[in-house]
Design a protein around this motif. Structure first.
Motif, PDB file in Angstrom:
ATOM      1  N   ASN A  93       9.989   4.626  -6.672  1.00 40.80           N
ATOM      2  CA  ASN A  93      10.902   3.563  -6.243  1.00 40.80           C
ATOM      3  C   ASN A  93      11.005   2.465  -7.289  1.00 40.80           C
ATOM      4  O   ASN A  93      11.504   1.391  -7.011  1.00 40.80           O
ATOM      5  CB  ASN A  93      10.411   2.960  -4.924  1.00 40.80           C
ATOM      6  CG  ASN A  93      10.411   3.971  -3.806  1.00 40.80           C
ATOM      7  OD1 ASN A  93      11.236   4.868  -3.784  1.00 40.80           O
ATOM      8  ND2 ASN A  93       9.476   3.833  -2.893  1.00 40.80           N
ATOM      9  N   SER A  94      10.532   2.733  -8.495  1.00 38.67           N
ATOM     10  CA  SER A  94      10.450   1.699  -9.513  1.00 38.67           C
ATOM     11  C   SER A  94      11.414   1.962 -10.669  1.00 38.67           C
ATOM     12  O   SER A  94      11.411   3.045 -11.255  1.00 38.67           O
ATOM     13  CB  SER A  94       9.011   1.658 -10.048  1.00 38.67           C
ATOM     14  OG  SER A  94       8.935   0.943 -11.242  1.00 38.67           O
ATOM     15  N   HIS A  95      12.212   0.952 -11.015  1.00 36.22           N
ATOM     16  CA  HIS A  95      13.100   1.046 -12.175  1.00 36.22           C
ATOM     17  C   HIS A  95      12.278   1.230 -13.452  1.00 36.22           C
ATOM     18  O   HIS A  95      12.658   1.989 -14.343  1.00 36.22           O
ATOM     19  CB  HIS A  95      13.961  -0.213 -12.273  1.00 36.22           C
ATOM     20  CG  HIS A  95      14.717  -0.294 -13.552  1.00 36.22           C
ATOM     21  ND1 HIS A  95      15.812   0.496 -13.822  1.00 36.22           N
ATOM     22  CD2 HIS A  95      14.514  -1.052 -14.652  1.00 36.22           C
ATOM     23  CE1 HIS A  95      16.252   0.227 -15.037  1.00 36.22           C
ATOM     24  NE2 HIS A  95      15.487  -0.718 -15.556  1.00 36.22           N
ATOM     25  N   ALA A 125       0.819  -1.209   0.000  1.00 36.53           N
ATOM     26  CA  ALA A 125       0.000   0.000   0.000  1.00 36.53           C
ATOM     27  C   ALA A 125       0.856   1.263   0.000  1.00 36.53           C
ATOM     28  O   ALA A 125       0.406   2.321  -0.392  1.00 36.53           O
ATOM     29  CB  ALA A 125      -0.930   0.010   1.214  1.00 36.53           C
ATOM     30  N   ALA A 126       2.100   1.137   0.402  1.00 35.68           N
ATOM     31  CA  ALA A 126       3.000   2.292   0.462  1.00 35.68           C
ATOM     32  C   ALA A 126       3.905   2.366  -0.771  1.00 35.68           C
ATOM     33  O   ALA A 126       4.792   3.194  -0.835  1.00 35.68           O
ATOM     34  CB  ALA A 126       3.846   2.223   1.724  1.00 35.68           C
ATOM     35  N   TRP A 127       3.673   1.496  -1.764  1.00 38.11           N
ATOM     36  CA  TRP A 127       4.503   1.464  -2.962  1.00 38.11           C
ATOM     37  C   TRP A 127       4.391   2.785  -3.713  1.00 38.11           C
ATOM     38  O   TRP A 127       3.336   3.404  -3.759  1.00 38.11           O
ATOM     39  CB  TRP A 127       4.052   0.319  -3.860  1.00 38.11           C
ATOM     40  CG  TRP A 127       4.809   0.247  -5.137  1.00 38.11           C
ATOM     41  CD1 TRP A 127       6.009  -0.355  -5.328  1.00 38.11           C
ATOM     42  CD2 TRP A 127       4.440   0.807  -6.388  1.00 38.11           C
ATOM     43  NE1 TRP A 127       6.399  -0.206  -6.634  1.00 38.11           N
ATOM     44  CE2 TRP A 127       5.457   0.508  -7.309  1.00 38.11           C
ATOM     45  CE3 TRP A 127       3.342   1.548  -6.830  1.00 38.11           C
ATOM     46  CZ2 TRP A 127       5.414   0.904  -8.642  1.00 38.11           C
ATOM     47  CZ3 TRP A 127       3.296   1.946  -8.144  1.00 38.11           C
ATOM     48  CH2 TRP A 127       4.327   1.618  -9.033  1.00 38.11           C
ATOM     49  N   PHE A 162       0.441  -3.614 -13.195  1.00 40.84           N
ATOM     50  CA  PHE A 162       1.451  -4.552 -12.733  1.00 40.84           C
ATOM     51  C   PHE A 162       2.789  -3.877 -12.464  1.00 40.84           C
ATOM     52  O   PHE A 162       3.765  -4.531 -12.132  1.00 40.84           O
ATOM     53  CB  PHE A 162       1.631  -5.676 -13.763  1.00 40.84           C
ATOM     54  CG  PHE A 162       0.353  -6.420 -14.017  1.00 40.84           C
ATOM     55  CD1 PHE A 162      -0.133  -7.337 -13.106  1.00 40.84           C
ATOM     56  CD2 PHE A 162      -0.379  -6.156 -15.159  1.00 40.84           C
ATOM     57  CE1 PHE A 162      -1.318  -8.006 -13.334  1.00 40.84           C
ATOM     58  CE2 PHE A 162      -1.569  -6.824 -15.393  1.00 40.84           C
ATOM     59  CZ  PHE A 162      -2.042  -7.745 -14.481  1.00 40.84           C
ATOM     60  N   GLY A 163       2.846  -2.558 -12.647  1.00 38.22           N
ATOM     61  CA  GLY A 163       4.074  -1.823 -12.397  1.00 38.22           C
ATOM     62  C   GLY A 163       5.043  -1.824 -13.563  1.00 38.22           C
ATOM     63  O   GLY A 163       6.193  -1.439 -13.406  1.00 38.22           O
TER      64      GLY A 163
END
Length: 104
Positions: A19-21, A13-15, A56-57
């Motif tokens: 912070n994602s490549h 939930a804190a994503w 899905f990011g």
């Protein structure tokens, strides 16, 4: 007990996309495309261009809808770039130019 709490601090939930490549890859690709469109004079023709992530990011570059005239201009730029690349291969004496030339 305190160590246990830090082990579980990675909460979905804190994503954050920051912070994602994949987010940075999509943003960098969008920036590169934006710069190329600016040089081609097409910056106003892609109003929906943006970096995005799917559910899905996975990083995506959103091009959005464009007019038929813009699509034709983009197609012509790609044809010219491909032709210039083939000419460069032929001039360098690389044997792969003949192989690629037959794919038009």
């Amino acid at each position: 007990m305190r160590d246990e709490a830090t082990f579980h601090d990675h909460d979905a939930a804190a994503w954050s996309p920051l912070n994602s490549h994949d987010w940075y890859a999509a943003r960098n690709a969008t920036t590169a495309l934006r710069d190329a469109l600016l040089r081609a004079g097409l910056e106003k023709d892609f109003p929906y261009l943006r970096a995005d992530l799917n559910a899905f990011g996975h990083g995506l570059v959103e091009l959005g809808r464009v007019s038929p005239v813009t699509a034709e201009r983009l197609a012509e730029l790609l044809r010219l770039a491909l032709a210039a690349g083939l000419r460069r291969l032929e001039e360098s004496g690389d044997g792969t130019a003949e192989h690629h030339a037959g794919k038009d």
